[in-house]
Design a protein around this motif. Structure first.
Motif, PDB file in Angstrom:
ATOM      1  N   THR A  42      13.411 -35.307 -41.746  1.00  0.00           N
ATOM      2  CA  THR A  42      14.051 -34.924 -40.500  1.00  0.00           C
ATOM      3  C   THR A  42      14.764 -33.586 -40.618  1.00  0.00           C
ATOM      4  N   ALA A  43      15.085 -33.185 -41.849  1.00  0.00           N
ATOM      5  CA  ALA A  43      15.864 -31.957 -41.971  1.00  0.00           C
ATOM      6  C   ALA A  43      15.307 -31.013 -43.026  1.00  0.00           C
TER       7      ALA A  43
ATOM      8  N   THR B 253      14.961 -27.922 -44.952  1.00  0.00           N
ATOM      9  CA  THR B 253      15.930 -26.842 -45.063  1.00  0.00           C
ATOM     10  C   THR B 253      15.312 -25.676 -45.816  1.00  0.00           C
TER      11      THR B 253
ATOM     12  N   THR C 199      18.298 -37.831 -32.028  1.00  0.00           N
ATOM     13  CA  THR C 199      18.154 -36.842 -33.105  1.00  0.00           C
ATOM     14  C   THR C 199      19.512 -36.271 -33.459  1.00  0.00           C
ATOM     15  N   ALA C 200      19.559 -35.548 -34.566  1.00  0.00           N
ATOM     16  CA  ALA C 200      20.810 -34.930 -34.971  1.00  0.00           C
ATOM     17  C   ALA C 200      21.281 -33.950 -33.902  1.00  0.00           C
ATOM     18  N   ALA C 201      20.334 -33.384 -33.152  1.00  0.00           N
ATOM     19  CA  ALA C 201      20.674 -32.382 -32.145  1.00  0.00           C
ATOM     20  C   ALA C 201      21.081 -33.017 -30.815  1.00  0.00           C
ATOM     21  N   GLY C 202      20.889 -34.311 -30.676  1.00  0.00           N
ATOM     22  CA  GLY C 202      21.207 -34.960 -29.410  1.00  0.00           C
ATOM     23  C   GLY C 202      20.158 -35.992 -29.068  1.00  0.00           C
ATOM     24  N   THR C 203      19.512 -35.812 -27.920  1.00  0.00           N
ATOM     25  CA  THR C 203      18.528 -36.774 -27.458  1.00  0.00           C
ATOM     26  C   THR C 203      17.290 -36.044 -26.985  1.00  0.00           C
ATOM     27  N   ARG C 204      16.166 -36.400 -27.557  1.00  0.00           N
ATOM     28  CA  ARG C 204      14.903 -35.837 -27.086  1.00  0.00           C
ATOM     29  C   ARG C 204      14.277 -36.878 -26.176  1.00  0.00           C
TER      30      ARG C 204
ATOM     31  N   SER D 277      15.247 -32.123 -23.759  1.00  0.00           N
ATOM     32  CA  SER D 277      16.273 -32.684 -24.634  1.00  0.00           C
ATOM     33  C   SER D 277      17.644 -32.333 -24.108  1.00  0.00           C
TER      34      SER D 277
ATOM     35  N   GLY E 268      21.922 -32.177 -25.365  1.00  0.00           N
ATOM     36  CA  GLY E 268      22.766 -32.103 -26.557  1.00  0.00           C
ATOM     37  C   GLY E 268      23.817 -33.191 -26.634  1.00  0.00           C
TER      38      GLY E 268
ATOM     39  N   SER F  28      24.354 -37.749 -26.948  1.00  0.00           N
ATOM     40  CA  SER F  28      23.634 -38.975 -27.295  1.00  0.00           C
ATOM     41  C   SER F  28      23.589 -39.879 -26.071  1.00  0.00           C
TER      42      SER F  28
END
Ligand code: ZN
Length: 207
Positions: free
Chosen positions: A50-51, A53, A125-130, A173, A175, A177
């Motif tokens: 998921t990340a 880097t 997701t870590a960024a919010g909601t897709r 998406s 930002g 949840s």
């Protein structure tokens, strides 16, 4: 096929007759299989998938360095080339995660007088909601209109999650949840410079 090629392809899950034949004929690669399997397992943990880097290449090179290569393979770039192959695998897996089962999927009922059916699938997701909306039967927005997606919290705060003009599959998406912003609804807005919610609601999960 070189051992490099084999290992890159093995890690990519590319098990065709050519790779199998190499494995059967190469004791070095056979001796590496457990390490390679271990590496695949390590790389398939959620955190890695998921990340991805910028440090990923270092991480993979460090993991590969755990296994000693015979002299013939100690050429510059050996590990980097396997690392590059793995990064390609992970980039592919990054797309896989987009295809993983949604975390939630709900119907988005049409409001009175609107004939449309819709569902929305969501990924936390870590960024919010897709979200991926599947909308059928909603009439296209007029020239000076657009549909706008909103997420609203229990206390009434809301965020826009994008705009669209016609039914179909809409990916977007937000930002926030969905746990904090559970209501999902869609209004028909006029393109009048007013960024607030002013148009009629067409689809709404309800509060
Ligand atoms: Zn080999």
């Amino acid at each position: 096929m070189t051992c490099d090629d084999f290992q890159g392809r093995y890690l990519a899950g590319d098990l065709d007759p050519e790779t199998s034949a190499h494995l059967a004929g190469c004791t070095w690669c056979r001796s590496r299989i457990d390490d390679l399997d271990q590496l695949v397992k390590q790389l398939s943990t959620d955190a890695m998938w998921t990340a991805p880097t910028p440090e990923l290449e270092d991480h993979i090179v460090a993991a590969l360095a755990g296994a000693a290569a015979p002299q013939s393979l100690r050429k510059p770039g050996w590990m980097l080339s396997v690392a590059a192959a793995l990064i390609a695998v992970i980039a592919g897996s990054f797309m896989l995660i987009e295809n993983r089962q949604p975390d939630w999927e709900i119907a988005l009922p049409a409001t009175e007088g609107v004939s449309a059916t819709a569902t929305v699938a969501g990924w936390n997701t870590a960024a919010g909601t897709r979200m991926v909306f599947s909308i059928d039967g909603l009439s296209p927005a007029g020239d000076n209109e657009f549909y706008e997606i909103w997420l609203t919290a229990a206390d009434g705060r809301h965020v826009s999650a994008g705009t669209f003009r016609a039914a179909g599959t809409i990916e977007t998406s937000a930002g926030v949840s969905r746990r904090d912003f559970p209501r999902i609804w869609i209004t028909l807005e006029r393109n009048d410079g007013d960024e607030g919610i002013s148009g009629p609601t067409v689809l709404d999960t309800g509060r």
